[in-house]
Design a protein around this motif. Structure first.
Motif, PDB file in Angstrom:
ATOM      1  N   GLN A  99       3.331 114.840  24.923  1.00 54.60           N
ATOM      2  CA  GLN A  99       3.197 116.256  24.561  1.00 54.60           C
ATOM      3  C   GLN A  99       4.354 117.148  24.980  1.00 54.60           C
ATOM      4  O   GLN A  99       4.585 118.193  24.362  1.00 54.60           O
ATOM      5  CB  GLN A  99       1.894 116.818  25.175  1.00 54.60           C
ATOM      6  N   MET A 100       5.073 116.783  26.033  1.00 53.19           N
ATOM      7  CA  MET A 100       6.122 117.689  26.517  1.00 53.19           C
ATOM      8  C   MET A 100       7.172 116.918  27.301  1.00 53.19           C
ATOM      9  O   MET A 100       6.965 115.761  27.677  1.00 53.19           O
ATOM     10  CB  MET A 100       5.514 118.782  27.401  1.00 53.19           C
ATOM     11  N   THR A 101       8.297 117.587  27.564  1.00 53.95           N
ATOM     12  CA  THR A 101       9.329 117.011  28.424  1.00 53.95           C
ATOM     13  C   THR A 101      10.268 118.093  28.908  1.00 53.95           C
ATOM     14  O   THR A 101      10.395 119.160  28.284  1.00 53.95           O
ATOM     15  CB  THR A 101      10.151 115.935  27.680  1.00 53.95           C
ATOM     16  N   PHE A 102      10.926 117.847  30.048  1.00 56.78           N
ATOM     17  CA  PHE A 102      12.098 118.585  30.499  1.00 56.78           C
ATOM     18  C   PHE A 102      13.287 117.656  30.278  1.00 56.78           C
ATOM     19  O   PHE A 102      13.298 116.533  30.782  1.00 56.78           O
ATOM     20  CB  PHE A 102      12.021 118.888  31.993  1.00 56.78           C
ATOM     21  N   LEU A 103      14.303 118.108  29.544  1.00 59.32           N
ATOM     22  CA  LEU A 103      15.533 117.340  29.382  1.00 59.32           C
ATOM     23  C   LEU A 103      16.703 118.303  29.262  1.00 59.32           C
ATOM     24  O   LEU A 103      16.517 119.517  29.047  1.00 59.32           O
ATOM     25  CB  LEU A 103      15.468 116.439  28.142  1.00 59.32           C
ATOM     26  N   ASP A 104      17.922 117.763  29.367  1.00 59.46           N
ATOM     27  CA  ASP A 104      19.110 118.601  29.209  1.00 59.46           C
ATOM     28  C   ASP A 104      19.067 119.327  27.873  1.00 59.46           C
ATOM     29  O   ASP A 104      18.760 118.732  26.837  1.00 59.46           O
ATOM     30  CB  ASP A 104      20.375 117.750  29.262  1.00 59.46           C
ATOM     31  N   LEU A 105      19.447 120.592  27.909  1.00 58.97           N
ATOM     32  CA  LEU A 105      19.442 121.403  26.693  1.00 58.97           C
ATOM     33  C   LEU A 105      20.226 120.761  25.546  1.00 58.97           C
ATOM     34  O   LEU A 105      19.734 120.742  24.416  1.00 58.97           O
ATOM     35  CB  LEU A 105      19.973 122.803  27.007  1.00 58.97           C
ATOM     36  N   PRO A 106      21.447 120.223  25.772  1.00 63.53           N
ATOM     37  CA  PRO A 106      22.178 119.627  24.649  1.00 63.53           C
ATOM     38  C   PRO A 106      21.443 118.468  23.987  1.00 63.53           C
ATOM     39  O   PRO A 106      21.606 118.233  22.788  1.00 63.53           O
ATOM     40  CB  PRO A 106      23.484 119.142  25.288  1.00 63.53           C
ATOM     41  N   VAL A 107      20.629 117.736  24.753  1.00 63.58           N
ATOM     42  CA  VAL A 107      19.889 116.599  24.198  1.00 63.58           C
ATOM     43  C   VAL A 107      18.802 117.087  23.239  1.00 63.58           C
ATOM     44  O   VAL A 107      18.544 116.474  22.196  1.00 63.58           O
ATOM     45  CB  VAL A 107      19.267 115.764  25.335  1.00 63.58           C
ATOM     46  N   LEU A 108      18.175 118.214  23.579  1.00 64.38           N
ATOM     47  CA  LEU A 108      17.025 118.703  22.816  1.00 64.38           C
ATOM     48  C   LEU A 108      17.391 119.708  21.724  1.00 64.38           C
ATOM     49  O   LEU A 108      16.637 119.892  20.762  1.00 64.38           O
ATOM     50  CB  LEU A 108      16.017 119.363  23.762  1.00 64.38           C
ATOM     51  N   LEU A 109      18.539 120.364  21.881  1.00 66.38           N
ATOM     52  CA  LEU A 109      18.872 121.484  21.001  1.00 66.38           C
ATOM     53  C   LEU A 109      18.865 121.143  19.511  1.00 66.38           C
ATOM     54  O   LEU A 109      18.333 121.924  18.710  1.00 66.38           O
ATOM     55  CB  LEU A 109      20.217 122.081  21.410  1.00 66.38           C
TER      56      LEU A 109
END
Length: 321
Positions: free
Chosen positions: A201-211
């Protein structure tokens, strides 16, 4: 592998250089420099190393050769640097996991602040909290309310046990007082794939990976862990704006070496970081360049180590120590 350290674009990265002799420091660098990246090519760690390394090469007149040595969340490459000849010509990019988290998770063969001397904090990259599009929430308050209504039913993905995304999720649990389940993956890519497939349902990851997925509407952004909104995603509020300043979670990249060569490397690195083209390239990756002094960076690492050690203890995370 039991609990180990992995990176971000891991919430925070460090570049560490091994000590050259005082005599060679006067003319440093006088030959090519090997820059070990303890992660596969193509990730944020590798991108930052290549951008900074290229400019350092141009400024010094000596090649900076990238050597990717992935394994154990950055530990193997960092350990390799701690064992090379102490001449300053082998340097490394390493992660917050390998430098600040790992000492509380498992035994490593090096001491971050003894075997490697900090030079400068290069850049920070915020972690972004996102949810799958089938999760019926639009902000962090709604996400917490949903988690409290369904204790133990929601999952959060990470790039591996002991990684910054893992500890970010654990810090979220502790701060919001919610019960969500950790689902570890072998890297960020498979975690994102299962998030897109709505298996987590969710994750925290580096912004560039998710953007890219956020811009495409395939994932819903909830918040970023930086002090200010990210220029590449200005519509996404910070965790502080959402009422959770404790969730300040960023990857960091830093540079270090023993004292004999600090001045030369600090000057070379910060000059490379001041180049407008370098700033532009790394800003596109969501990175904020820093360039602080050695003692400030040393204190920063020590503070990060204490911060994540407390999260590990409070969350009851199993360690291999």
């Amino acid at each position: 592998m039991t609990v180990s350290r992995r990176l971000l674009v891991e919430l925070f990265l460090g570049l560490f250089l091994l000590l050259p002799s005082l005599a060679s420091a006067q003319n440093f660098p006088a030959k090519p420099i090997k820059l070990i990246v303890p992660f596969p090519a193509g990730g944020p760690n590798d991108i930052i190393a290549r951008v900074i390394g290229q400019r350092m090469s141009e400024l010094s007149g000596q090649p900076v050769v990238i050597d990717n040595r992935g394994g154990q969340g950055g530990v193997l490459g960092t350990d390799a640097v701690s064992k090379v000849a102490p001449d300053g010509y082998t340097i490394a990019i390493s992660s917050a996991g390998a430098l600040a988290i790992g000492p509380s998770m498992e035994k490593v063969a090096y001491d971050t602040l003894t075997d490697l001397t900090p030079v400068t904090l290069v850049a920070t990259v915020p972690e972004m909290l996102v949810v799958a599009t089938n999760v019926p929430v639009k902000d962090i308050g709604e996400l917490i309310a949903l988690a409290k209504a369904q204790p133990g039913k929601l999952n959060f993905a990470s790039s591996g046990p002991g990684s910054l995304p893992h500890l970010a999720g654990e810090l979220f649990k502790l701060t919001a007082k919610i019960d969500i389940v950790h689902v570890p993956y072998r890297g960020a890519a498979p975690a994102v794939n299962d998030l897109l497939g709505q298996q987590v349902q969710m994750t925290f990851l580096d912004l560039p990976v998710l953007l890219p997925q956020v811009k495409a509407g395939a994932l819903r952004p909830i918040a970023v862990g930086s002090a200010e909104r990210a220029p590449t995603a200005p519509e996404v509020p910070t965790t502080a704006e959402a009422g959770f300043p404790q969730l300040r979670i960023e990857n960091w990249y830093g540079m270090g070496t023993p004292k004999e060569i600090i001045a030369a490397l600090h000057g070379l690195a910060t000059k490379a970081m001041a180049d407008p083209a370098v700033k532009e390239k790394l800003a596109a990756q969501g990175a904020t360049l820093i360039g602080d002094e050695p003692e400030h960076f040393r204190s920063f690492i020590a503070d990060e180590t204490k911060k994540w050690a407390k999260v590990i203890k409070d969350a009851g995370i199993e360690t291999a120590k």
